[in-house]
Motif scaffolding. Structure first.
Motif, PDB file in Angstrom:
ATOM      1  N   VAL A 360       0.819  -1.210   0.000  1.00 17.01           N
ATOM      2  CA  VAL A 360       0.000   0.000   0.000  1.00 17.01           C
ATOM      3  C   VAL A 360       0.858   1.267   0.000  1.00 17.01           C
ATOM      4  N   SER A 361       2.101   1.181   0.493  1.00 20.82           N
ATOM      5  CA  SER A 361       2.973   2.360   0.546  1.00 20.82           C
ATOM      6  C   SER A 361       3.398   2.821  -0.843  1.00 20.82           C
ATOM      7  N   GLY A 362       3.180   1.978  -1.865  1.00 27.29           N
ATOM      8  CA  GLY A 362       3.549   2.369  -3.215  1.00 27.29           C
ATOM      9  C   GLY A 362       2.514   3.225  -3.907  1.00 27.29           C
ATOM     10  N   TYR A 363       1.381   3.464  -3.263  1.00 30.38           N
ATOM     11  CA  TYR A 363       0.302   4.246  -3.876  1.00 30.38           C
ATOM     12  C   TYR A 363       0.252   5.664  -3.310  1.00 30.38           C
ATOM     13  N   GLY A 364      -0.181   6.586  -4.131  1.00 28.82           N
ATOM     14  CA  GLY A 364      -0.415   7.957  -3.690  1.00 28.82           C
ATOM     15  C   GLY A 364       0.753   8.895  -3.863  1.00 28.82           C
ATOM     16  N   GLY A 365       1.956   8.360  -4.128  1.00 27.37           N
ATOM     17  CA  GLY A 365       3.114   9.227  -4.308  1.00 27.37           C
ATOM     18  C   GLY A 365       3.584   9.824  -3.003  1.00 27.37           C
ATOM     19  N   GLU A 366       4.658  10.582  -3.074  1.00 29.21           N
ATOM     20  CA  GLU A 366       5.276  11.151  -1.866  1.00 29.21           C
ATOM     21  C   GLU A 366       4.385  12.171  -1.171  1.00 29.21           C
ATOM     22  N   ARG A 367       3.536  12.858  -1.936  1.00 26.75           N
ATOM     23  CA  ARG A 367       2.713  13.920  -1.350  1.00 26.75           C
ATOM     24  C   ARG A 367       1.510  13.386  -0.577  1.00 26.75           C
ATOM     25  N   GLN A 368       1.171  12.116  -0.772  1.00 26.18           N
ATOM     26  CA  GLN A 368      -0.003  11.562  -0.086  1.00 26.18           C
ATOM     27  C   GLN A 368       0.312  10.293   0.708  1.00 26.18           C
ATOM     28  N   ARG A 369       1.587   9.985   0.855  1.00 24.65           N
ATOM     29  CA  ARG A 369       1.973   8.723   1.494  1.00 24.65           C
ATOM     30  C   ARG A 369       1.480   8.644   2.939  1.00 24.65           C
ATOM     31  N   GLY A 370       1.604   9.714   3.683  1.00 26.55           N
ATOM     32  CA  GLY A 370       1.132   9.710   5.068  1.00 26.55           C
ATOM     33  C   GLY A 370      -0.359   9.489   5.154  1.00 26.55           C
ATOM     34  N   LEU A 371      -1.104  10.105   4.234  1.00 27.93           N
ATOM     35  CA  LEU A 371      -2.552   9.955   4.212  1.00 27.93           C
ATOM     36  C   LEU A 371      -2.946   8.529   3.859  1.00 27.93           C
ATOM     37  N   VAL A 372      -2.285   7.951   2.860  1.00 30.90           N
ATOM     38  CA  VAL A 372      -2.577   6.569   2.446  1.00 30.90           C
ATOM     39  C   VAL A 372      -2.305   5.606   3.596  1.00 30.90           C
ATOM     40  N   LEU A 373      -1.130   5.716   4.211  1.00 34.51           N
ATOM     41  CA  LEU A 373      -0.759   4.792   5.278  1.00 34.51           C
ATOM     42  C   LEU A 373      -1.572   5.044   6.548  1.00 34.51           C
ATOM     43  N   GLY A 374      -1.936   6.309   6.794  1.00 37.31           N
ATOM     44  CA  GLY A 374      -2.791   6.609   7.944  1.00 37.31           C
ATOM     45  C   GLY A 374      -4.171   6.002   7.779  1.00 37.31           C
ATOM     46  N   THR A 375      -4.730   6.109   6.568  1.00 34.38           N
ATOM     47  CA  THR A 375      -6.031   5.498   6.288  1.00 34.38           C
ATOM     48  C   THR A 375      -5.951   3.983   6.403  1.00 34.38           C
ATOM     49  N   PHE A 376      -4.888   3.423   5.854  1.00 32.22           N
ATOM     50  CA  PHE A 376      -4.662   1.979   5.913  1.00 32.22           C
ATOM     51  C   PHE A 376      -4.583   1.509   7.366  1.00 32.22           C
ATOM     52  N   ARG A 377      -3.802   2.209   8.160  1.00 38.89           N
ATOM     53  CA  ARG A 377      -3.666   1.865   9.573  1.00 38.89           C
ATOM     54  C   ARG A 377      -5.007   1.996  10.297  1.00 38.89           C
ATOM     55  N   SER A 378      -5.803   2.987   9.901  1.00 36.39           N
ATOM     56  CA  SER A 378      -7.106   3.209  10.507  1.00 36.39           C
ATOM     57  C   SER A 378      -8.022   2.008  10.290  1.00 36.39           C
ATOM     58  N   LEU A 379      -7.991   1.426   9.087  1.00 37.83           N
ATOM     59  CA  LEU A 379      -8.822   0.258   8.805  1.00 37.83           C
ATOM     60  C   LEU A 379      -8.428  -0.917   9.696  1.00 37.83           C
ATOM     61  N   GLY A 380      -7.121  -1.088   9.930  1.00 34.51           N
ATOM     62  CA  GLY A 380      -6.659  -2.139  10.824  1.00 34.51           C
ATOM     63  C   GLY A 380      -7.119  -1.907  12.258  1.00 34.51           C
ATOM     64  N   ALA A 381      -7.092  -0.644  12.690  1.00 36.77           N
ATOM     65  CA  ALA A 381      -7.535  -0.322  14.048  1.00 36.77           C
ATOM     66  C   ALA A 381      -9.023  -0.590  14.213  1.00 36.77           C
ATOM     67  N   LEU A 382      -9.817  -0.282  13.174  1.00 34.51           N
ATOM     68  CA  LEU A 382     -11.249  -0.577  13.236  1.00 34.51           C
ATOM     69  C   LEU A 382     -11.481  -2.081  13.352  1.00 34.51           C
TER      70      LEU A 382
END
Length: 427
Positions: A360-382
């Motif tokens: 998943v870290s390969g998506y969104g580019g450098e400008r959105q990497r934190g957002l992508v990984l934060g959303t991804f982590r959020s799904l795991g927390a749910l």
């Protein structure tokens, strides 16, 4: 090796050692929950503990759970609250780090975690202890930030190995932290405010961690690679707490249609895997106590075995090893068979999350990497907020064998989804 390669390697190692300190502090409390609940039952003067206990007892009596497992269910409820708060905060923290940089947000979350430990040390009432857990849950976005940093600092060829280091940090933390916590209970037995000793241990570790990051971590996201402002995705506040928006990664912009489909599919695979995994992981305490007469010390040794095996097997086995793991654990009649199942359990734990995070870290580019990984982590927390509650319901309704066999069968779903996902070669 070039200077740039050397800097990348150093930055990843800095985050690795920071995570080890953080996770040792985080896991030291895990074996203490039963003793903490006993303490507040005797000494809490407020009404929060008694009202929560009544709710847990209602749930326990409805399922037919033995009275001696009330503390386990109580701990599961607190753990679900902690995970739900991570679900709320992780996308926001990740998105803000895309705008303001990783280091400021990392330090803010670490200060929040430190504040939660300080409240725990001063928690003379159960309400203050719960407040500490709430602050800690909201501040735990440092894990998704760490994965974003590792992704910033690694190339496509080295990203998998770099992400595996995060898995190793988790293995170390979850192997040593609970053992240290249990040792504090034994050492401080008989003192009235015994919990201040592990709390101060966690405080000292977090202070050292903050100082370490301040002096040794260099910002991994330069100004020219950051998002512009909060007027874009961060302005869509509802998307940060709307599960359907998070599952659809609506906050992420400018992806090709196939990239979006893959990203959403990997997010769903991650959610389903952790939903089934976390629930079965939580019920291990019931299973080993009832069927194998494990006391807390033997359970501690069991989790140490899991942590050590995870550290040794990083990157060796995959998602499918979880299926035989839960079949064997659920049907085991001897300790030898239980540990054979735990071996497969550990192997799957060691690789699935680092691999999915790398993808998943390969998506969104450098400008959105934190957002992508934060959303991804959020799904795991749910998933971790829901899984233990659902698994407890199934475990006490149909029994452990059928619960674990059903979990093993359901784990085939994310495995089959992964087989059908078209992953680009560069990922």
């Amino acid at each position: 090796m070039s200077n740039t390669d050397g800097q990348i390697k150093r930055g990843v190692l800095v985050i690795f050692f920071s995570l080890v300190l953080d996770l040792l502090a985080f896991t030291v409390i895990l074996p203490l929950f039963p003793s903490l609940f006993d303490h507040y039952e005797k000494h809490d003067t407020g009404t929060l503990y008694s009202s929560m206990k009544a709710s847990v007892q209602t749930f326990q009596q409805a399922l037919g759970v033995p009275d001696n497992f009330n503390s386990v269910l109580f701990g599961g409820l607190i753990g679900s609250l902690f995970s739900f708060l991570q679900f709320l905060s992780s996308p926001l923290v990740g998105g803000l780090s895309d705008i303001y940089g990783r280091k400021p947000l990392l330090l803010i979350t670490m200060v929040g975690i430190l504040a939660s430990y300080a409240l725990w040390a001063a928690a003379d009432s159960f309400a203050v202890f719960i407040l500490a857990r709430i602050i800690g849950g909201l501040s735990k976005g440092n894990i998704s930030l760490s994965t974003a940093i590792v992704s910033d600092l690694s190339s496509e060829k080295t990203r998998g190995k770099a992400m595996a280091l995060i898995g190793v940090a988790f293995s170390i933390g979850f192997t040593l932290g609970p053992v240290i916590g249990a040792a504090f209970v034994v050492w401080s037995k008989g003192t009235s405010n015994w919990f201040i000793y592990p709390a101060w241990f966690a405080i000292i570790l977090m202070v050292l961690d903050i100082i370490y990051v301040v002096y040794f971590f260099e910002e991994s996201l330069p100004l020219e690679k950051r998002s512009g402002s909060v007027t874009g995705s961060l302005g869509q506040a509802a998307h940060f707490i709307n599960p359907s928006s998070l599952f659809a990664f609506h906050l992420v912009k400018d992806l090709k249609a196939e990239e979006w489909r893959n990203l959403k599919r990997i997010g769903m695979i991650y959610f389903l895997y952790l939903l089934f995994f976390s629930g079965l992981e939580f019920t291990l305490t019931f299973l080993t106590h009832i069927h194998f007469s494990f006391d807390s010390m033997r359970q501690g040794r069991m989790y140490a075995f899991i942590g050590i095996t995870m550290a040794l097997l990083q990157g060796v086995f995959g998602l499918m090893s979880m299926v035989p793991a839960f079949f064997i654990i659920g049907l085991a009649t001897t300790t030898a068979w239980l540990y054979f199942g735990l071996f497969f359990f550990s192997a799957g734990s060691a690789i699935v999350v680092p691999c999915l995070t790398t993808l998943v870290s390969g998506y969104g580019g450098e400008r959105q990497r934190g957002l992508v990984l934060g959303t991804f982590r959020s799904l795991g927390a749910l998933a971790r907020a829901i899984g233990p509650l659902v698994a407890s319901l199934v475990y006490w309704s149909v029994g452990p064998a059928l619960c674990y066999v059903l979990g093993a069968v359901l784990l085939i779903i994310p495995f089959k989804m992964m087989q059908k996902t078209n992953i680009p070669n560069q990922l």
